[in-house]
Design an enzyme around this catalytic site. Structure first.
Site, mmCIF file in Angstrom:
data_model
loop_
_atom_site.group_PDB
_atom_site.id
_atom_site.type_symbol
_atom_site.label_atom_id
_atom_site.label_comp_id
_atom_site.label_asym_id
_atom_site.label_seq_id
_atom_site.Cartn_x
_atom_site.Cartn_y
_atom_site.Cartn_z
ATOM 1 N N HIS A 108 26.881 -64.904 -15.330
ATOM 2 C CA HIS A 108 26.135 -64.384 -16.479
ATOM 3 C C HIS A 108 24.839 -63.717 -16.035
ATOM 4 O O HIS A 108 24.405 -63.832 -14.886
ATOM 5 C CB HIS A 108 25.842 -65.509 -17.479
ATOM 6 C CG HIS A 108 24.993 -66.634 -16.946
ATOM 7 N ND1 HIS A 108 23.619 -66.558 -16.856
ATOM 8 C CD2 HIS A 108 25.337 -67.866 -16.476
ATOM 9 C CE1 HIS A 108 23.146 -67.688 -16.360
ATOM 10 N NE2 HIS A 108 24.165 -68.504 -16.120
ATOM 11 N N CYS A 124 26.112 -72.460 -12.704
ATOM 12 C CA CYS A 124 26.591 -71.116 -13.019
ATOM 13 C C CYS A 124 26.085 -70.103 -11.985
ATOM 14 O O CYS A 124 25.231 -70.407 -11.156
ATOM 15 C CB CYS A 124 26.135 -70.698 -14.419
ATOM 16 S SG CYS A 124 27.032 -71.517 -15.749
#
Length: 398
Positions: A108, A124
């Protein structure tokens, strides 16, 4: 009835052959490889790396999961449920795009550009927001994602020769016998007997403290890319093989009447010749290319950090700002481009490009223009390579 079906199928096949129908080319095959230790994401098309991106990954306490996965979902302006932050909000740490590859884990954007290149997330993979938007448009659900953790890497120079070993710190503490594995790799490459024993002992002490380069010679790198180990030391000055540097940066080298100079980027520069090769000092390189060198005496590495511009696949002298965001290029870069492609003039603090005005921004006494403004006033296209720190501007072929 069966005979009729066969006859009809044969007629259809014959008609398609006679009509000149051509088979459609296969669709490109994409995949993503995430390298945790170097904080890099590699985007592959048909097994070739077409783009490298800098990333941030998980902390030691919240590690990015290693293994083989696939993109399972894609979201524009994702909602951050942990703190109930709306998608598209400047406070949203997920940025403008999300590509999940495992439940609760994804690739992301982010709202903290300074975090890229570090171990900082809860597992992440973070990217610059401009990079994640670009990647998002290229991939679909189902694209393979491989997450790797390999502290020991073998690199070869621009000629795909002269291997070196680069050892990254074992940040996740997954390789307890790292020093022994380094010895094995050096032996495999026939380097261990070539490296001075004192240097080798010193380098081993630096393992897990910093990135360590193992080579029997001095190593020259540009933006982390290994260019050459053809480096000589003369009169207290380090000289680099000029032709290999210029090959990597796509700079033409022209001979002059003197054997002691050559011309690059419209400037005569001093060189020395040895064994049929041409060498240039690192000071001359900085003066003509820009950027700055960092020398590590113990590891015998010379690293050039340089933001640069290619125009029609040729190096353009000048400065580039904000590679990771809204790119700006210096006016001397613009003038270099204009020699062949543009009609420009300067009016006060602005420039006129093809009879259209572009505002300039002063930074440290120099004027810059936004790349997006240049693209709006011309038919040029551009590509940004944030990992390798350069901008590519080009005119699309007719």
């Amino acid at each position: 009835m069966k005979k009729i079906v066969i006859i009809v199928a044969a007629i259809i096949l014959l008609f398609s052959l006679e009509s000149g129908a051509q088979p459609q080319p296969p669709l490109p095959q994409y995949k993503i490889e995430i390298d945790i230790v170097s904080r890099s994401l590699y985007f592959y098309e048909n097994n070739n790396v077409v783009k490298k991106y800098p990333i941030a990954v998980g902390k030691a306490s919240t590690q990015t999961p290693i293994g083989d996965y696939k993109i399972i979902n894609k979201v524009v302006n994702p909602y951050y449920s942990k703190k109930k932050i709306a998608g598209g909000s400047p406070q949203n740490p997920l940025g403008s795009r999300w590509m999940g590859f495992k439940p609760s884990y994804g690739i992301h954007g982010n709202n903290n550009t300074k975090s890229i290149g570090t171990f900082v997330s809860e597992g992440c993979v973070r990217m610059y927001d401009k990079d994640v938007k670009e990647l998002y448009e290229k991939i679909t659900v189902g694209v393979p994602v491989t997450v790797k953790y390999e502290p020991i890497k073998t690199e070869r120079d621009i000629e795909n020769d002269n291997p070196i070993v680069i050892v990254y710190p074992d940040y996740y503490s997954k390789v307890p016998n790292l020093v022994n594995l380094v010895d094995e790799k050096l032996s495999e490459l026939s380097l261990i007997e070539k490296i001075d024993s004192n240097k080798l002992a010193t380098l081993k002490k630096q393992i897990n403290k910093e990135i360590v380069v193992f080579s029997d010679k001095w190593v020259y790198m540009i933006n982390g890319n290994y260019i050459t180990n053809d480096v000589i030391f003369k009169d207290s000055t380090l000289y680099i093989n000029l032709d290999k540097v210029c090959k990597f940066l796509k700079i033409d080298v022209y001979s002059t009447e003197s054997t002691e100079t050559v011309m690059i980027l419209s400037n005569n520069i001093s060189i020395i010749e040895e064994s049929g090769s041409r060498y240039v000092s690192i000071n001359q390189l900085e003066a003509n290319l820009g950027g700055s060198h960092k020398i590590h005496q113990e590891q015998q590495t010379i690293k050039l950090d340089l933001n640069y511009l290619l125009f029609n696949n040729k190096f353009v002298k000048g400065e580039v700002l904000n590679i990771e965001g809204d790119v700006a290029i210096s006016l001397d870069s613009l003038y270099s481009i204009s020699n062949k492609e543009l009609t420009i003039s300067q009016e006060k603090s602005n420039v006129i490009v093809n009879n259209k005005e572009i505002k300039c921004k002063p930074v440290n006494g120099k004027l810059y223009i936004a790349l997006k403004d240049l693209l709006l006033q011309t038919n040029f296209k551009s590509n940004t390579y944030t990992k390798d720190k350069y901008i590519e501007i080009f005119r699309e072929p007719l």
